[in-house]
Design a protein around this motif. Structure first.
Motif, PDB file in Angstrom:
ATOM      1  N   ILE A  70       0.847  -1.198   0.000  1.00 43.50           N
ATOM      2  CA  ILE A  70       0.000   0.000   0.000  1.00 43.50           C
ATOM      3  C   ILE A  70       0.880   1.246   0.000  1.00 43.50           C
ATOM      4  O   ILE A  70       0.669   2.186  -0.768  1.00 43.50           O
ATOM      5  CB  ILE A  70      -0.965  -0.009   1.211  1.00 43.50           C
ATOM      6  N   ASP A  71       1.889   1.261   0.870  1.00 41.90           N
ATOM      7  CA  ASP A  71       2.796   2.406   0.966  1.00 41.90           C
ATOM      8  C   ASP A  71       3.547   2.608  -0.350  1.00 41.90           C
ATOM      9  O   ASP A  71       3.713   3.738  -0.825  1.00 41.90           O
ATOM     10  CB  ASP A  71       3.769   2.187   2.125  1.00 41.90           C
ATOM     11  N   MET A  72       3.967   1.527  -0.956  1.00 42.14           N
ATOM     12  CA  MET A  72       4.725   1.609  -2.202  1.00 42.14           C
ATOM     13  C   MET A  72       3.884   2.201  -3.338  1.00 42.14           C
ATOM     14  O   MET A  72       4.327   3.128  -4.032  1.00 42.14           O
ATOM     15  CB  MET A  72       5.234   0.210  -2.588  1.00 42.14           C
ATOM     16  N   VAL A  73       2.657   1.715  -3.516  1.00 42.93           N
ATOM     17  CA  VAL A  73       1.839   2.221  -4.620  1.00 42.93           C
ATOM     18  C   VAL A  73       1.399   3.658  -4.344  1.00 42.93           C
ATOM     19  O   VAL A  73       1.339   4.482  -5.264  1.00 42.93           O
ATOM     20  CB  VAL A  73       0.637   1.290  -4.934  1.00 42.93           C
ATOM     21  N   ALA A 118       2.127   9.703  -5.307  1.00 45.26           N
ATOM     22  CA  ALA A 118       2.606  10.975  -4.750  1.00 45.26           C
ATOM     23  C   ALA A 118       3.759  11.532  -5.574  1.00 45.26           C
ATOM     24  O   ALA A 118       3.784  12.727  -5.900  1.00 45.26           O
ATOM     25  CB  ALA A 118       3.028  10.786  -3.292  1.00 45.26           C
ATOM     26  N   GLN A 119       4.705  10.683  -5.936  1.00 41.69           N
ATOM     27  CA  GLN A 119       5.857  11.159  -6.704  1.00 41.69           C
ATOM     28  C   GLN A 119       5.464  11.523  -8.137  1.00 41.69           C
ATOM     29  O   GLN A 119       5.994  12.493  -8.694  1.00 41.69           O
ATOM     30  CB  GLN A 119       6.976  10.127  -6.682  1.00 41.69           C
ATOM     31  N   ARG A 120       4.531  10.792  -8.707  1.00 38.55           N
ATOM     32  CA  ARG A 120       4.038  11.161 -10.048  1.00 38.55           C
ATOM     33  C   ARG A 120       3.394  12.537 -10.004  1.00 38.55           C
ATOM     34  O   ARG A 120       3.589  13.358 -10.896  1.00 38.55           O
ATOM     35  CB  ARG A 120       2.978  10.163 -10.529  1.00 38.55           C
ATOM     36  N   HIS A 121       2.590  12.762  -8.963  1.00 39.98           N
ATOM     37  CA  HIS A 121       1.890  14.037  -8.876  1.00 39.98           C
ATOM     38  C   HIS A 121       2.862  15.183  -8.605  1.00 39.98           C
ATOM     39  O   HIS A 121       2.828  16.206  -9.285  1.00 39.98           O
ATOM     40  CB  HIS A 121       0.801  14.003  -7.800  1.00 39.98           C
ATOM     41  N   ALA A 122       3.737  15.006  -7.621  1.00 41.21           N
ATOM     42  CA  ALA A 122       4.643  16.081  -7.204  1.00 41.21           C
ATOM     43  C   ALA A 122       5.822  16.282  -8.144  1.00 41.21           C
ATOM     44  O   ALA A 122       6.441  17.331  -8.149  1.00 41.21           O
ATOM     45  CB  ALA A 122       5.159  15.791  -5.800  1.00 41.21           C
ATOM     46  N   ASN A 161      10.704  13.892  -5.041  1.00 40.59           N
ATOM     47  CA  ASN A 161      10.679  12.897  -3.985  1.00 40.59           C
ATOM     48  C   ASN A 161       9.491  13.196  -3.081  1.00 40.59           C
ATOM     49  O   ASN A 161       9.059  14.346  -2.958  1.00 40.59           O
ATOM     50  CB  ASN A 161      11.988  12.937  -3.187  1.00 40.59           C
ATOM     51  N   ALA A 162       8.942  12.181  -2.467  1.00 41.91           N
ATOM     52  CA  ALA A 162       7.840  12.352  -1.522  1.00 41.91           C
ATOM     53  C   ALA A 162       7.982  11.264  -0.463  1.00 41.91           C
ATOM     54  O   ALA A 162       8.410  10.147  -0.778  1.00 41.91           O
ATOM     55  CB  ALA A 162       6.495  12.240  -2.232  1.00 41.91           C
ATOM     56  N   VAL A 163       7.639  11.597   0.774  1.00 41.93           N
ATOM     57  CA  VAL A 163       7.774  10.644   1.874  1.00 41.93           C
ATOM     58  C   VAL A 163       6.449  10.462   2.600  1.00 41.93           C
ATOM     59  O   VAL A 163       5.619  11.366   2.643  1.00 41.93           O
ATOM     60  CB  VAL A 163       8.869  11.078   2.875  1.00 41.93           C
ATOM     61  N   THR A 164       6.295   9.283   3.171  1.00 40.45           N
ATOM     62  CA  THR A 164       5.091   8.961   3.939  1.00 40.45           C
ATOM     63  C   THR A 164       5.086   9.744   5.232  1.00 40.45           C
ATOM     64  O   THR A 164       6.069   9.755   5.961  1.00 40.45           O
ATOM     65  CB  THR A 164       5.053   7.455   4.279  1.00 40.45           C
ATOM     66  N   ALA A 185      -4.428   2.988  -6.629  1.00 38.92           N
ATOM     67  CA  ALA A 185      -4.209   4.191  -5.832  1.00 38.92           C
ATOM     68  C   ALA A 185      -4.492   5.443  -6.647  1.00 38.92           C
ATOM     69  O   ALA A 185      -4.180   5.497  -7.838  1.00 38.92           O
ATOM     70  CB  ALA A 185      -2.775   4.215  -5.312  1.00 38.92           C
ATOM     71  N   ARG A 186      -5.069   6.431  -5.972  1.00 42.19           N
ATOM     72  CA  ARG A 186      -5.361   7.719  -6.608  1.00 42.19           C
ATOM     73  C   ARG A 186      -5.173   8.827  -5.584  1.00 42.19           C
ATOM     74  O   ARG A 186      -5.346   8.604  -4.394  1.00 42.19           O
ATOM     75  CB  ARG A 186      -6.768   7.772  -7.187  1.00 42.19           C
ATOM     76  N   ILE A 187      -4.829   9.999  -6.069  1.00 41.89           N
ATOM     77  CA  ILE A 187      -4.687  11.157  -5.191  1.00 41.89           C
ATOM     78  C   ILE A 187      -6.042  11.827  -5.048  1.00 41.89           C
ATOM     79  O   ILE A 187      -6.775  12.000  -6.031  1.00 41.89           O
ATOM     80  CB  ILE A 187      -3.606  12.125  -5.737  1.00 41.89           C
TER      81      ILE A 187
END
Length: 167
Positions: free
Chosen positions: A46-49, A54-58, A61-64, A86-88
């Motif tokens: 879940i965290d990986m997807v 998050a990284q595609r959108h931003a 780099n992005a962190v949990t 997964a979706r933002i």
């Protein structure tokens, strides 16, 4: 948070543009002796997807930051294919809420079962590892707008809870 002009100029993206689907086969090393996949193994995926979204959108780099409303609805078994969608849903400055749905498929019978859901919050980081603005969401559909408003409410609640726990 860095107000770097290059970050503020990133174009808006729709949730669809950043969405991700991941499919993973579950093996005996992912499960207990009874064949039930460990919750932690599912959380890892879940965290990986969510991180991909998050990284595609931003486009950085992005962190949990948090994982909440995690619900294990049905078990996942050894041999199942775990499909994660997964979706933002929401963006606020540097933070982004990602919704993940998990589905297990018995590939012998073809039966698919919704097995879990989660909301994961990520923060976009600049090249120096500092929070940076994430692009705004382009809300194209009624579903996008509804999920954005629901995400905003959840984010406000998370921020309230974080303030309480830091006292």
């Amino acid at each position: 948070m860095q107000n770097n002009p290059e970050n503020l100029s990133k174009k808006e993206k729709s949730p669809e543009e950043s969405s991700a689907d991941v499919i993973v086969r579950m093996f005996p090393s992912d499960a207990n002796p009874a064949g039930n996949v460990f919750g932690g193994e599912i959380l890892k995926h879940i965290d990986m997807v969510a991180g991909i979204v998050a990284q595609r959108h931003a486009q950085s780099n992005a962190v949990t930051v948090s994982m909440d409303s995690v619900n294990f609805i049905k078990p996942v078994f050894v041999g199942n294919v775990l499909k994660l969608n997964a979706r933002i849903n929401y963006v606020h400055n540097s933070s982004m809420e990602i919704e993940v749905k998990a589905e297990a498929e018995d590939i012998v019978t073809g039966i698919k079962t919704i097995t879990g859901t989660a909301f994961v919050t990520f923060v976009a980081l600049d090249k120096n590892g500092k929070p940076t603005h994430a692009p705004k969401l382009l809300l194209k559909t009624d579903e996008d707008r509804q999920k954005f408003e629901e995400g905003k409410i959840r984010m406000e609640e998370r921020l309230k809870n974080r303030k309480k726990s830091s006292k």
